[in-house]
Design an enzyme around this catalytic site. Structure first.
Site, PDB file in Angstrom:
ATOM      1  N   LYS A  23      35.047  11.130 -26.833  1.00  0.00           N
ATOM      2  CA  LYS A  23      36.328  11.806 -25.839  1.00  0.00           C
ATOM      3  C   LYS A  23      37.518  10.900 -25.754  1.00  0.00           C
ATOM      4  CE  LYS A  23      32.963  14.811 -23.834  1.00  0.00           C
ATOM      5  NZ  LYS A  23      32.217  15.185 -22.567  1.00  0.00           N
ATOM      6  N   GLN A  77      31.349  12.461 -16.769  1.00  0.00           N
ATOM      7  CA  GLN A  77      30.178  13.001 -17.825  1.00  0.00           C
ATOM      8  C   GLN A  77      28.561  13.403 -17.335  1.00  0.00           C
ATOM      9  OE1 GLN A  77      30.629  13.181 -21.208  1.00  0.00           O
ATOM     10  NE2 GLN A  77      28.531  14.113 -21.246  1.00  0.00           N
ATOM     11  N   ASP A 116      37.589  19.612 -17.412  1.00  0.00           N
ATOM     12  CA  ASP A 116      35.889  20.454 -17.769  1.00  0.00           C
ATOM     13  C   ASP A 116      35.904  22.092 -17.232  1.00  0.00           C
ATOM     14  OD1 ASP A 116      34.407  19.043 -19.473  1.00  0.00           O
ATOM     15  OD2 ASP A 116      33.348  18.030 -18.059  1.00  0.00           O
TER      16      ASP A 116
END
Ligand code: NAD
Length: 279
Positions: free
Chosen positions: A49, A93, A116
């Protein structure tokens, strides 16, 4: 003729568009990825990412925190990132260590920086048709579907899986495109029959090669979100690709289908967050 949907190529186009828009706009989108602990899979995801973000001109940084960090300390870090004007996107994460409440951490992220799209406010905004940051994987799936089919109005869509990360937001995006949507899950009766009604079938389960040819209507478009290790140790999806693909109009392979779209949509969401915050 079945079309094999090339998610890698499509994702590359999305990344190039994001890079171009960043260059033209003069924005300096900032993305901070927070990694708690040293789960090897998470380390790989975070590295990918970070690298993908830097490649398109996003000012990316990764904050690595020890697995023993307390929830309160982690929330303090997030609060600081919420207040940092250079940071437009925050991604924690998952999974987090067991002593930390994931929901509390996700909901501590400013909804406007929640790239997200997991924050309860973004979920609520999405369901009620307000501007939301949408979870990256379903966003990638809907982009692939619109590219393959154009207008989705009136089509029967079946989503297998009802997670907050994939299944539910996927169903909502399909509903927004005027599909007739069925959400199937582990308690659904006669799953093959339900799936066989679908013009669009999205599998997000986590069971290797579960979906077989007799579950799929002739000419359906099949999107396989699953990432599994098959008995041979190779990566495979939730759909039995060899069995199913000859019946379909279009289908995503695993790997090389939905997967690459997830990171591309993270970059898109980070740019979107920066545009909204800098408006
Ligand atoms: P999850 O475990 O949270 O949810 C799985 C869903 O499948 C549940 O809602 C459950 O009801 C349903 N289910 C389980 N067994 C079933 C069965 N036998 N029949 C019908 N439904 C059943 O998983 P998730 O986070 O939604 O992820 C699903 C899959 O997608 C996993 O393989 C995951 O690795 C993959 N995934 C891929 C990406 C990507 O970038 N491509 C992103 C996220 C998740």
């Amino acid at each position: 003729m079945t079309k094999i949907i090339n998610g890698k190529e499509f994702a590359q186009k999305v990344r190039a568009l994001v890079a171009k828009e960043i260059e033209i706009s003069g924005l300096k989108p900032g993305l901070t990825v927070v990694l708690v602990g040293n789960d090897p899979a998470s380390e790989v995801y975070v590295r990918n990412k970070d690298a993908a973000a830097k490649e398109v001109g996003i000012n990316a940084q990764t904050i690595k925190l020890p697995a023993e960090i307390s929830q309160a300390e982690l929330l303090t870090k997030i609060d600081a990132l919420n207040k940092d004007k250079k940071v437009h996107g925050i991604l924690v994460q998952l999974p987090l260590p067991k002593h930390i409440d994931e929901k509390a951490v996700i909901n501590a992220i400013s909804p406007d920086k929640d790239v997200d799209g997991f924050h309860v406010i973004n979920a609520g905004r999405a369901v009620t048709g307000q501007d939301a940051l949408v979870p990256c994987t379903p966003l990638g799936c809907i982009m692939l579907l619109k590219d393959a089919l154009g207008d989705l109005t009136g089509l029967n869509a079946v989503v297998i899986g009802r997670s907050n990360i994939v299944g539910k937001p996927m169903a909502n995006l399909l509903l927004n495109e005027n599909c007739t949507v069925t959400i199937a899950h582990s308690k659904t009766k006669d799953l093959p029959k339900v799936c066989a009604q679908a013009d669009i079938l999205v599998a997000a389960v986590g069971k290797p090669k579960m979906v077989k040819a007799n579950w799929v209507k002739e000419g359906a478009v099949v999107i396989d979100v699953g990432i599994n290790r098959g008995p041979d140790g190779k990566l495979c999806g939730d759909v039995d690709f060899e069995d199913v693909s000859p019946k379909t109009k279009a289908i995503t392979p695993v790997p090389g289908g939905v997967g690459p779209m997830t990171i591309a949509c993270l970059l898109k969401n980070t740019l979107e967050a920066a545009k909204r915050l800098e408006k």
